[in-house]
Each structure stands twice: as C-alpha cells, then as structure tokens.
Enzyme design. Sequence first.
Site, short mmCIF file in Angstrom:
data_model
loop_
_atom_site.label_atom_id
_atom_site.label_comp_id
_atom_site.label_asym_id
_atom_site.label_seq_id
_atom_site.Cartn_x
_atom_site.Cartn_y
_atom_site.Cartn_z
N GLU A 34 -2.58 -2.67 -7.80
CA GLU A 34 -3.18 -2.23 -6.71
C GLU A 34 -4.64 -2.00 -6.90
O GLU A 34 -5.19 -2.28 -7.82
CB GLU A 34 -2.56 -1.01 -6.20
CG GLU A 34 -1.57 -1.28 -4.93
CD GLU A 34 -2.27 -1.21 -3.67
OE1 GLU A 34 -3.56 -1.33 -3.80
OE2 GLU A 34 -1.59 -1.12 -2.50
N ARG A 79 1.75 11.60 -3.26
CA ARG A 79 0.44 10.98 -4.19
C ARG A 79 -0.37 10.33 -3.38
O ARG A 79 -0.23 9.66 -2.27
CB ARG A 79 1.23 9.88 -5.25
CG ARG A 79 1.80 8.65 -4.74
CD ARG A 79 1.81 7.87 -5.88
NE ARG A 79 2.69 6.63 -5.65
CZ ARG A 79 2.01 5.51 -4.96
NH1 ARG A 79 0.72 5.56 -4.75
NH2 ARG A 79 2.81 4.31 -4.60
N ASN A 126 -2.62 7.03 -2.30
CA ASN A 126 -2.35 5.45 -2.37
C ASN A 126 -3.55 4.76 -2.41
O ASN A 126 -4.60 4.92 -2.98
CB ASN A 126 -1.28 5.02 -1.40
CG ASN A 126 -0.50 3.58 -1.67
OD1 ASN A 126 -0.42 3.43 -3.08
ND2 ASN A 126 -0.26 2.75 -0.38
N GLU A 135 8.76 8.10 -2.82
CA GLU A 135 9.52 6.70 -2.70
C GLU A 135 10.59 6.52 -3.67
O GLU A 135 10.23 5.86 -4.60
CB GLU A 135 8.44 5.52 -2.83
CG GLU A 135 8.95 4.21 -2.39
CD GLU A 135 8.04 3.29 -2.42
OE1 GLU A 135 8.11 2.17 -1.87
OE2 GLU A 135 6.90 3.43 -3.10
N ASN A 148 -2.27 2.83 3.68
CA ASN A 148 -2.75 1.59 2.93
C ASN A 148 -4.05 1.13 3.26
O ASN A 148 -5.20 1.65 3.24
CB ASN A 148 -1.58 0.68 3.03
CG ASN A 148 -0.90 0.24 1.59
OD1 ASN A 148 -1.53 0.23 0.59
ND2 ASN A 148 0.30 0.23 1.47
N ASP A 168 -0.13 -4.34 3.75
CA ASP A 168 -0.22 -3.30 2.48
C ASP A 168 -1.86 -3.33 2.55
O ASP A 168 -2.44 -3.00 3.61
CB ASP A 168 0.24 -4.04 1.35
CG ASP A 168 0.30 -2.93 0.20
OD1 ASP A 168 -0.67 -2.22 -0.35
OD2 ASP A 168 1.47 -2.87 -0.32
#
Length: 701
Positions: free
Chosen positions: A408, A501, A503, A521, A554, A606
């Site tokens: 990511e 958390r 992202n 998740e 995201n 995303d």
Amino acid sequence: MRSFLHIAIGVLLTPVAMAEGAVKVEAVTSSTVIGEGPHWDHEQQVLYFVDIFGSQVRRYVPSTKQETKVLIEGGSKPVSLVVPVMGQKNKFIISIGRDLAILTWDGLSSTPTSIERIATVDDEEGRRENRLNDGKADPTGRLWAGTMGAKKGPGQFVMNNGALFSLSKNRTVTSHVQEISCSNGLTWSVDGRLMYYTDTFTWRVDVMDFDPEKGEVSNRRTFFDFKANGIEGHPDGMTIDTKGRLYFPCFGGSQVIVVDPNGKLVNKIPIPAFRVTSVAFGGKNLDELYVTTATEDVDDEEREKYPLGGCTFRVTGLDAKGFPGQPVVIDLSIATGIFSQPSVNAKQAFPNAVSTLLRFALVLIRKEILRRFPFCKEKPKNLPQNILKESMASPNIECISSRATCGEGPHWEHTEQVLYFVDIPNSEIRKYNPATKEEVIAKIEGGPVSLIIPIEGQKNKFLISIGCDLAIITWDGVSSKPSNVERIANVDHEEGKCENRFNDGKADPSGRLWAGTMGPEPEVLKITPNQGSLFSLSKGKKIATHVSGISCSNGLAWSLDNKIMYYIDSLTYKVEAFDFDIEKGHISNRRTAFDFKCNNVEGVPDGMAIDTEGKLWVACFNGSQVIRVDPSNGKLLKSVPMPAQYITSVTFGGPNLDELFVTSASVNMTEEDKKAKPAAGCTFRVTGIGAKGFPGQPVIL
C-alpha cells in the site's frame, strides 16, 4: 566570446510575489548571441539549449557545472531548437534554417556524429529566407515549431511571412497557422486541452483549444496582452508550472512575468539581462527555473549595464514546480527516400510505391508482434486479430518487488528517483530503486504501518503510521530498521475504537497530511462499519478531524486547480469529491464523483492518483484492474487489467512521470493460491499508459 561567469545574485520579489523572501538568480553558462530553446532532460539531469546565431547546441550539467557545445554544419545556418528523441540515446531533433534534422551527439564532442535532414518548411517562393524559431513537443510527443521572416535590420523583420507547423511521429509536416511574424513560445495547459502560443510582434500570448489525439488547434484568442497590462518588452518563450501558472520571458524587459490561468499577472522576476528569451523548469525537484538570454544587437551601453547578458540563468526559491521536458516521439526507422524508385511510368510508379510501403509496414508489425509475444519464433500467421490489436495497444506490466501481504501507500520520490511503499500487516516500509532494481525492506515495531511519506527538507526523515499513531522515523533507506522512531500524534483513542488503525494517507499540495482510519477487519472486506474518521495533520503537528462515520478510509487526490479533494471510503463503492480550501485546510460539499456500482465496475475502490489531464486512476480491490475515470462527469474512460486480484493503490513515477506504480495484496491466500497466482502481492510498474502524473508531495511539518 567572453569568459565564463558564475555569479549569484539575490533578487527581491515584487509586491505580487508568490513566496516570501528572496529568489536567487545565478548565471550558469557562458554567453550566447541568442540563447534559446531550453529543454530539461530529467532522466539525465541536464539542460539542453541552443545559441541560434552561434549555430550551437549546448549542454549544461548542474552537478558538475560543465558546459559543452557542438557546432552545427560549421555555423552556416541558425539553429533554434533542440529536443531529445524519446527512447533514442544521443538522438535529438534540431532545426537548421528552415530544415528539421536528426542530430546524433554524445553530449561531449565538439562535432556531431551525424546529421540527417528529415523535413523542410516554408519552401515557397518569397519565404525561402525564413528560418525556424522556437519549438517544443506537445504532451503526446508531437513536435510544434514555427517560422519567422527574414531580418532586415536590428529589430526589423519581414512581417506576416511565417507559419506554425507540427511534425508527427511518421514525419508528416502539417501547417496550422499562417501569417506569423515571429513564432515563439509554446506550452500546454496542465490538462492538455489548451495550447498557449506567442507571435512576438503581436505583443500578446494567445491560447487555442487543443486536440491532443488529432494534433489540431482551433479558436485562437488573446490570453494575455503585454501592452494592455503595461508590461515592458516583447513576449518570447514560455513554460507552465504544476498549478497552471504561465512564465513569460520579456525580450527587452529584463524580467520573467508570471500569469495565473485566469490571465492575471501574479509575479515579476527581475533577470540581470535585457533580452530575456525563454524559460524551462528543471532541477531534481523540478523547482528551478532556467532562463536563456541574448546579446544580439547590443550596444556598449547595454553591455555595460548588463554584463551577464547572453548567459543562461538558474532561478531558485520561487515556491513553484514545473514539468520535465517532453521528448519528441518520431519513427527513426523510416528511411529517407523510401519511395525512391528507378525511372518508370506513372502506372508502374504507384504500385511500386504501395508495395514498398506495405513491405515496410509488415516489417514494423512483425517486430512489434515479436516484442509483445517473445514465444513466437515465426511470423504468427494465425494470430487472432482481436488479440493482435489488444496486445499492441496494451500497456506493459512488470512485477518489480517481492510479495507483500498488503502492499500500500506508494509514494514516488522524484529527487531520488525511488519508490517508497509499505506492507501494512507485516509492519514493513520498503524502498525500490528502478535504476538498480534493488528493493530494501525495513521492519517497524509496534503495529501495522499503512503509509510512508518523506518530510520536506529533512534528509532520511519520513512520516509513517503505526496503528493509530503517526510517527517520524529516521531511515537511511538501506538498513533493515530505522535508527529512530518518534511518535507525534494519536487518533481514535475513544472507547470502542481502540482496535482501529490508520489506512491510506497522502500530503495535499501545501504539504498538509491527510489520513483516515478504519475499524477492525477480521476477514477480507468484513470491516466494522462507520468506525473510522478522516484527519489532517498540519504544520506544527496539529490534528484536525474532518469526517466521521468512515468505514474504510482510502484514496486521496487533489484537482489540478487544488479546489477539489477526491476521497474514497471503500465500502461506499464511490469516489467522492469535496470543495477544498487549500489555505485553511477545510473541506465541504461532499458529493459523488464516480460510482462503481452505477458503472458496473468490478471490485471495491481503494487508492488513487490524478494525471495531468485531471483524470483519476483508481485501484480496484478484488477487481484485478486499475480504472481511469473522469471525475467531472462520472464516466469510465479506461480499464487496465492487472495480474493480481487485490489491487490496492497507484502512483505516477519514472523520470518522465509517465509510469504507473501499482501495489497489490495477497491477503487470505493459501500457499496453493500463491503458487497459482505468483504475482499477487507484488508491486507493478506499468508503462505505455499514455498519461503523465505528478511527483509525490512530501509532508511539511
């Protein structure tokens, strides 16, 4: 020619300055008769330019301060432009009088290896004393260059005798505008839909609608009038920055002026030379402005007042960034005189020429097929036409990293020419160097790491996330762990959010961090809904909450004019837009820009990035693709299939910012799954996408 001068001059900005303090103007080359056509080659980190009446192509290397020159054809004709040819080392397109030619030059020798003329313009009676002047490649690589009439005396030329031309990939010359007196500056809007153009003796900068696919211009109108705005000097060359502001050198005005996209004068940059000719952005961060000047027709008084006249200058401290020089895209395999035939009658000539063309085309097609399909040893006679067409039009995709569980946060660091990204659940930060193909992985203790962004002006310093904390780390990019970790902020510390958390996160164009959180998740896409929030971290390390009730925060991106922030909460299946106040860091008026379900797009939105045309590239998690969308009308423009199911994020990179780096995940995969899908979790480099983006924005703390 006088000796080389190298001097730094502090020049205060005017009351309409773009930044506080002072800029620095530094002469970096020896003098010219007419310095022109600066082109920044970002891959080599060098500046090319010409001395028109010195008939020279010059090269300046900032890292070594070395200047080299090559004389073209003994100085017999003026040379007004130099542009590298894409993908061809030591190949340039230059002008020689009215001709365009391919120059082969190693950048060091005083004589060229070869010169091949490929086109001639203004070959009609009454125009053969014209010469080419300024020229530049548009964002597709098509060359644009114009001519001007013969010189009759100091400052006197044959008027309305030139034209504006383009040269396509197959060497076709097209005339677009006639009755030009002195064809000069060219540049294109950030979205590539406008072409700005100067005919110097109109005292105007004009703008035309531009069709990048067809290479056509229309609807010419005035953008900025020098006389109406009381600007001293004539408009000459030009360039544009990433915010759409235009930079116009003033020949006979000792300055470069800056005009915003609305045609408003916003800055004047004094230059210690009277005849300022052209400008180009350059430097490692593309935040330096190179300015060429001239000494043609100067008298003793001017020479005494402007001893640095004719030098090329480097201007720093402008608080602006531009774009790398665009190389020309041209087919060098087309042989000169390919249709030359023995003397035959007309009935024979036509089929002979057609036959030659067809044979040549088949050779090119076969080469392309073999490049795309290396397993084909023979000509693939039975290859289905739809596969052939798609393969020749498809981007090239290359896996460049080892497998991540959830790759990511890709960030392209343009100065170092390296990619930073993370593996979230494994708490890893990674660095990939395309030049060496080396990947370095460092482990972070304390929780999942979802973002890594360099800190402006602080070497080896990065902002990362660790769970719900933000931290500053010190990392040399080589070691397996950082040398220091300092936590500076914490979010979602309320009851019921302790398992949240961070992202995705990204810095806006002002350097302010935006990052959001998500709930637990336990399974892929089984996220506790409405548990997260969207935050910003401003200079001074101040945290602000902007949106609550987020399920999976995201992708982030900002419009080209910085007035819109695009945002993704993945479980809404939408790309949304907010009005954005860059100065205050406020967002408002949330609405849908693109809906995955309405457009039948497979997967979940995303991460994302924006290109220079203002279009969004969105990663499709569980959709095996990256899509390109138009946020202004919600239309799907393109899909790029990827060899991994879980595509997580994208960013532009590469020397010309025309490569797309794409991260992916291998979550919830068994060992058998991984064997069946070996590319899952890789980071990919995608080339041939026909778009350009922007460098990663560092955080300012």
